[in-house]
Design an enzyme around this catalytic site. Structure first.
Site, PDB file in Angstrom:
ATOM      1  N   HIS A 105      16.216  13.958   3.616  1.00 25.30           N
ATOM      2  CA  HIS A 105      15.354  13.038   4.338  1.00 25.30           C
ATOM      3  C   HIS A 105      14.953  12.490   4.144  1.00 25.30           C
ATOM      4  CE1 HIS A 105      11.597  14.303   7.418  1.00 25.30           C
ATOM      5  NE2 HIS A 105      12.073  12.983   7.022  1.00 25.30           N
ATOM      6  N   GLU A 112      11.070   6.044   5.150  1.00 25.93           N
ATOM      7  CA  GLU A 112      11.272   6.360   4.364  1.00 25.93           C
ATOM      8  C   GLU A 112      10.803   4.970   3.347  1.00 25.93           C
ATOM      9  OE1 GLU A 112      11.650   8.983   3.842  1.00 25.93           O
ATOM     10  OE2 GLU A 112      11.200   9.939   5.545  1.00 25.93           O
ATOM     11  N   HIS A 114       7.841   5.428   1.656  1.00 23.45           N
ATOM     12  CA  HIS A 114       7.127   6.052   0.287  1.00 23.45           C
ATOM     13  C   HIS A 114       8.569   5.474  -0.523  1.00 23.45           C
ATOM     14  CE1 HIS A 114       6.469   9.983   2.305  1.00 23.45           C
ATOM     15  NE2 HIS A 114       7.955  10.050   3.618  1.00 23.45           N
TER      16      HIS A 114
END
Ligand code: NAG
Ligand code: NAG
Length: 287
Positions: free
Chosen positions: A67, A120, A124
């Protein structure tokens, strides 16, 4: 006079706290949370959300996939979105894209293939990029591929005979198996299926320090602690680790000779739903 001093004082406190917040947003983190997901649970949930939804599953259906890698300040969440100007560039991951499509796959097929990676990276990756080992897209996504191969929960859970099936497991069992293999506390996360009310295992997190050493996830997920284990799954009910996509409309589920309690539950519900629909239709047709 006193009021003025108080005012200035309050102003300074306000200013300092804003300044500190901004500083935190940038690159103040100490843990990398590596999150893997169980594609068959994610897909089951996605399909149930909307009847038009379908899934991309990895070719080897029974692997766990990435993930994300989430830089995290202990005791909080985030930081997030550390550099809005640094856009995801698909060409930068071209050398590993076929691997990403298997191990970091975007299961939610009704969204663009690259949208999970884009998300993502933006949220992040741009925060992870303060580390030289993760300071570009290729390095960041390669790290995820490396970890999912080294720490795939499929093989870790298999060591304790926890395999995908329609039998439930105790969440303590799942947690302790991973802890025994890695010597560190993971976080085990579940979703509750809206229709059957059963609990399905959905994601597992493991944690690394800034030098990529495995550490306990305890400082990260304080709120998940239940009876000494880190989880949001029910401790009272069995947790399912499904070996196929569960869907009320999945005819295959009802054909098999050997039915688990879960299948039976779904079948019973389906039976009552069809009766209910028939009655509704009859009422409608006779008015
Ligand atoms: C599914 O898609 C069709 C056609 O695109 C649309 O008309 C319908 O409203 C959608 N159904 C749901 C539940 O969103
Ligand atoms: C995207 O990545 C490729 C390959 O690394 C590079 O050549 C290109 O300049 C990048 N594009 C942008 C807009 O940064």
């Amino acid at each position: 006079m006193n009021n003025n001093i108080l005012f200035i004082y309050l102003f300074l406190i306000q200013f300092l706290s804003i300044w500190c917040d901004n500083y935190n947003e940038d690159n103040d983190w100490d843990v990398l949370v590596f999150t893997q997901r169980w594609p068959l649970t994610v897909c089951s949930q996605w399909i149930k959300e909307n009847s038009n939804h379908s899934c991309r599953l990895p070719d080897y259906e029974d692997i766990w996939t990435v993930h994300g890698i989430w830089p995290t300040k202990s005791g909080t969440r985030g930081p997030w979105n550390c550099d809005d100007t640094w856009k995801f560039n698909e060409s930068a991951v071209a050398p590993i894209e076929s691997d990403l499509q298997e191990f970091w796959i975007n299961i939610e097929k009704n969204t663009a293939l690259t949208s999970l990676w884009e998300h993502e990276w933006k949220k992040h990756g741009t925060c992870a990029a303060v580390l030289p080992q993760l300071n570009n897209e290729l390095k960041f996504f390669k790290q995820g591929l490396e970890w999912i191969k080294m720490f795939n929960m499929k093989s870790i859970l298999l060591k304790y005979n926890i395999i995908p099936s329609l039998n439930g497991y105790e969440v303590e069992n799942i947690f302790n198996s991973i802890k025994n293999v890695l010597n560190h506390d993971p976080v085990v996360q579940c979703v509750v299926d809206k229709e059957s009310k059963e609990t399905l295992i959905s994601e597992i997190q493991i944690c690394f320090d800034r030098s990529f050493n495995l550490i306990d996830c305890d400082p990260v997920e304080k709120n998940f602690r239940k009876d000494g284990i880190l989880t949001d799954c029910s401790l009272k009910k069995k947790v399912f680790y499904p070996n196929k996509v569960l869907s009320l409309l999945n005819a295959e589920t009802f054909d098999s000779d050997k039915k688990s309690s879960f299948d039976e539950l779904l079948e019973t519900r389906n039976y009552w739903i069809s009766i209910y629909k028939t009655i509704k239709f009859l009422i409608w047709a006779t008015i």
